[in-house]
Design an enzyme around this catalytic site. Structure first.
Site: not given
Length: 705
Positions: A23-24
């Site tokens: 996600s990041s």
């Protein structure tokens, strides 16, 4: 065993797609174990019968959120290849790795079912074409979306809880820093502090963001700006920076959170919407030191809002540079709106006009009023000069003292810039002196940096000296004495051409609330109702300037004089009389031609334009006859009438150049005229009688007798 039953040879002939996502970028760096587990699914594919070269890894969505597929290029490629039948199986560690949006997940399941593509996760292999597997995958997708919501809500709740207490650390604007205890404080750099303080003082004085930018540029000042690496640089102030600083409540010492709302559009772009002050998630005044008070910050916001509403009914705009004295304070006496100011260059100078045209702009109605500014401004200036008291003279001195303090503050900021440049030059010198002289590559670079810092220092000193020369009147004692002498007589101060228009308007703002203008075209003047700050009202009457058509119009007195002169004179004679008495045509007076004179054509035009009674009609009314009528009356030829008039036997009166009317003698004529007429008649009768006796037959034939 069930997994091998679902995998058919046609699946093995197509590729195995492995989708990897975090996600990041922080998760990519710190959660390396999750990344290894996702790449480990290659072994599962090989164990199920796919060759290693058939396994296609899609990992270009690393660091992208799974909340939407709009900005994920890897996921879009996966869906495209599945739809074209290139994929036999799609692999992902969890459903959440593929999508956290139920709409995207269901779309992928539908395409996989139509393309006969299997789905594999850590728990097993699923066939989207099978009802039971499709139901299970749908539940997993719903749980994945709900999990994202729970994670966001948990994180958001913690942030909001800290924000409501004022403990959540947000990036601070330029001029504020976090101290060693984690509390917000003013920047320890004195140049940054004093520049920002001078910025707010300048805005309080000029009342406009754009005027503040102009003031900084005129004074040669730069504004601090913080880069992403926390380095502070000084740049020219811009209007956007000024508005951003004025709207930021952190400069007023208030902790604020949730001033803007961020949303994602359907194409994945982020949109920002500013919230109203009442909708902020947290607002704690006096939470930390600031450059202005909270009350002053609210006043600044009101000024910005008023400046932005150019068509507001109750708008009193800030003083500008234009000559319109009542700018922002003139009110239309017909509709109640504030006048708008328009400027026009005429006769080598700039003239102001107060115009009320909002009804015309909004609804196409006729304009209310259009009033020339110079007569109104002159009357208001005279009224202000009459109303000024010794206290007002002290006010004028205070304004001048404020100007002195303003220039001193600007000079102090320039000194701070010189100190900073001197510090940086000394630091560059020490770096150069510490380097090994034999290391020429490093020494040359440091020497270049030292020279650059010295150049910046020299420019700062030159800029300060140039600004001091520009403001030298501050230190000139003689000029100060003249200023004191001038303020004793306020009329001189008001009429002084060196006094800026903006300062006149500022002085006016201390005395007058507004001025209501009513134009009376039929009477030729404008009535101004002046409302003072204390509530007193005074009415002024000013003459409206003549329009171009009115300026070329001949004066009524000249027209009346021409009307009287037509009783006894023709056009050329009237023109000579007017010129002898010093009268000038209206058109020539408007253009400033003092040498212009009346001519017969101009007089004829006046008689025709103003419908004056022609001289011909006047003479006919007095009983004058035309040449033909006089010849019939006297029983003579028309040429004889002209000759008699030439010799004075009968009176003739010119009415249009060479054309005349004749006055036939009657019993009221003087006796000398009658005896002369009798003698002439007897002489003609004798001559006719002699002629008749000499040639009787011819005379009878011609009918002379």
């Amino acid at each position: 065993m069930n997994a091998h039953l679902k995998i058919r040879p046609d699946h093995l002939q197509r590729g195995a797609y492995l989708y990897i996502r975090q996600s990041s970028m922080r998760q990519v760096v710190e959660n390396a174990e999750s990344t290894r587990r996702q790449y480990g699914l290659r072994g599962r594919a090989v164990a199920l019968g796919w060759r290693d070269e058939q396994i296609i890894v899609i990992d270009n969505d690393q660091g992208e959120s799974g909340a939407s597929a709009t900005w994920r290029e890897g996921f879009q490629r996966l869906v495209s290849d599945v739809g074209m039948g290139h994929a036999g199986i799609v692999m992902g560690l969890e459903v959440s790795r593929l999508a956290r949006n139920n709409a995207d997940w269901q779309r992928l399941l539908e395409i996989c079912a139509l393309a006969d593509t299997l789905i594999l996760d850590e728990d097993g292999v699923y066939d989207p074409a099978s009802f039971n597997d499709r139901l299970l995958l749908g539940l997993k997708g719903t749980m994945s979306e709900a999990e994202l919501h729970v994670i966001k809500a948990r994180l958001r709740g913690g942030i909001l809880n800290k924000a409501r207490r004022g403990e959540f650390r947000c990036p601070l604007p330029t001029g504020l820093v976090y101290d060693h205890s984690g509390n917000a404080a003013l920047d320890p750099d004195m140049q940054v502090r004093e520049t920002i303080m001078h910025f707010f003082e300048t805005f309080s004085r000029v009342g406009s963001a754009s005027q503040t930018v102009k003031a900084f540029r005129a004074e040669g000042l730069l504004f601090p700006s913080r880069l992403h690496n926390s380095e502070t640089v000084f740049r020219p102030l811009t209007a956007s920076t000024a508005v951003r600083v004025l709207n930021n409540p952190r400069y007023a010492g208030a902790y604020a959170y949730g001033r803007r709302q961020f949303r994602r559009t359907i194409d994945g772009k982020k949109t920002v919407r500013a919230r109203d002050n009442d909708d902020w998630l947290a607002c704690i005044p006096d939470a930390h030191p600031g450059y202005v008070s909270w009350e002053q910050h609210q006043e600044n916001l009101k000024i910005l809002k008023a400046n932005g509403h150019g068509y507001d009914t109750a708008r009193a705009s800030i003083p500008r540079e234009g000559p319109a004295l009542l700018q922002g304070r003139a009110v239309c006496g017909q509709c109640g709106w504030h006048f708008r100011v328009r400027y026009a260059a005429r006769r080598g100078r700039q003239e102001a006009w107060y115009i009320c045209d909002r009804a015309h702009t909004y609804r196409g109605e006729p304009r209310c009023q259009s009033i020339a500014g110079p007569p109104i401004d002159e009357a208001i200036g005279m009224l202000i000069a009459e109303q000024m008291t010794p206290a007002a003279v002290e006010l004028a001195l205070e304004v001048r003292q404020e100007i002195l303090a303003r220039h001193e503050e600007a000079d102090r900021l320039r000194c701070r810039a010189i100190e900073r440049a001197q510090t940086e030059a000394d630091l560059a010198q020490r770096r150069f002196m510490l380097v090994d002289p034999n290391n020429r590559l490093v020494a040359d670079t440091l020497e270049g940096e030292w020279n650059e810092k010295l150049r910046i220092l020299a420019n700062a000193r030159e800029e300060r000296e140039r600004a001091r020369q520009h403001d030298q009147f501050i230190l000139d004692e003689a000029v100060h004495k003249r200023l004191v002498a001038m303020t004793v007589d306020f009329n001189k101060l008001w009429a002084d051409p060196d006094t800026p228009n903006r300062e006149r308007k500022r002085l006016l703002a201390y005395i007058i609330e507004d001025v209501t203008l009513v134009k009376l075209p039929a009477e030729g003047f404008t009535r101004a109702h002046v409302r003072f700050k204390g509530g007193k009202i005074q009415t002024l009457t000013t003459s409206s300037p003549k329009s171009s058509a009115e300026q070329v119009t001949t004066q009524p007195g000249i027209v009346e004089l021409v009307d009287r002169l037509l009783d006894g004179h023709i056009y050329s004679e009237i023109a000579d009389l007017l010129n002898q008495q010093g009268y000038r045509p209206g058109e020539a007076a408007r253009r400033g031609r003092h040498d212009a004179r009346f001519t017969s054509k101009r007089v004829a035009y006046l008689a025709h334009e103003y419908k004056l009674r022609p001289r011909y009609d006047r003479l006919r009314e007095r009983g004058m006859l035309t040449k033909r009528e006089a010849a019939v009356r006297l029983n003579i030829h028309e040429h004889t009438v002209a000759r008699w008039a030439k010799h004075g036997l009968i009176a003739s009166h010119a009415y249009n150049g060479h054309y005349h009317l004749y006055e036939v003698p009657d019993s009221n004529l003087p006796q000398k005229h009658c005896s002369r007429w009798d003698r002439l008649a007897d002489r003609v009768a004798v001559r006719l009688e002699n002629t008749s006796q000499a040639r009787p037959s011819a005379d009878v034939e011609r009918g002379v007798v």
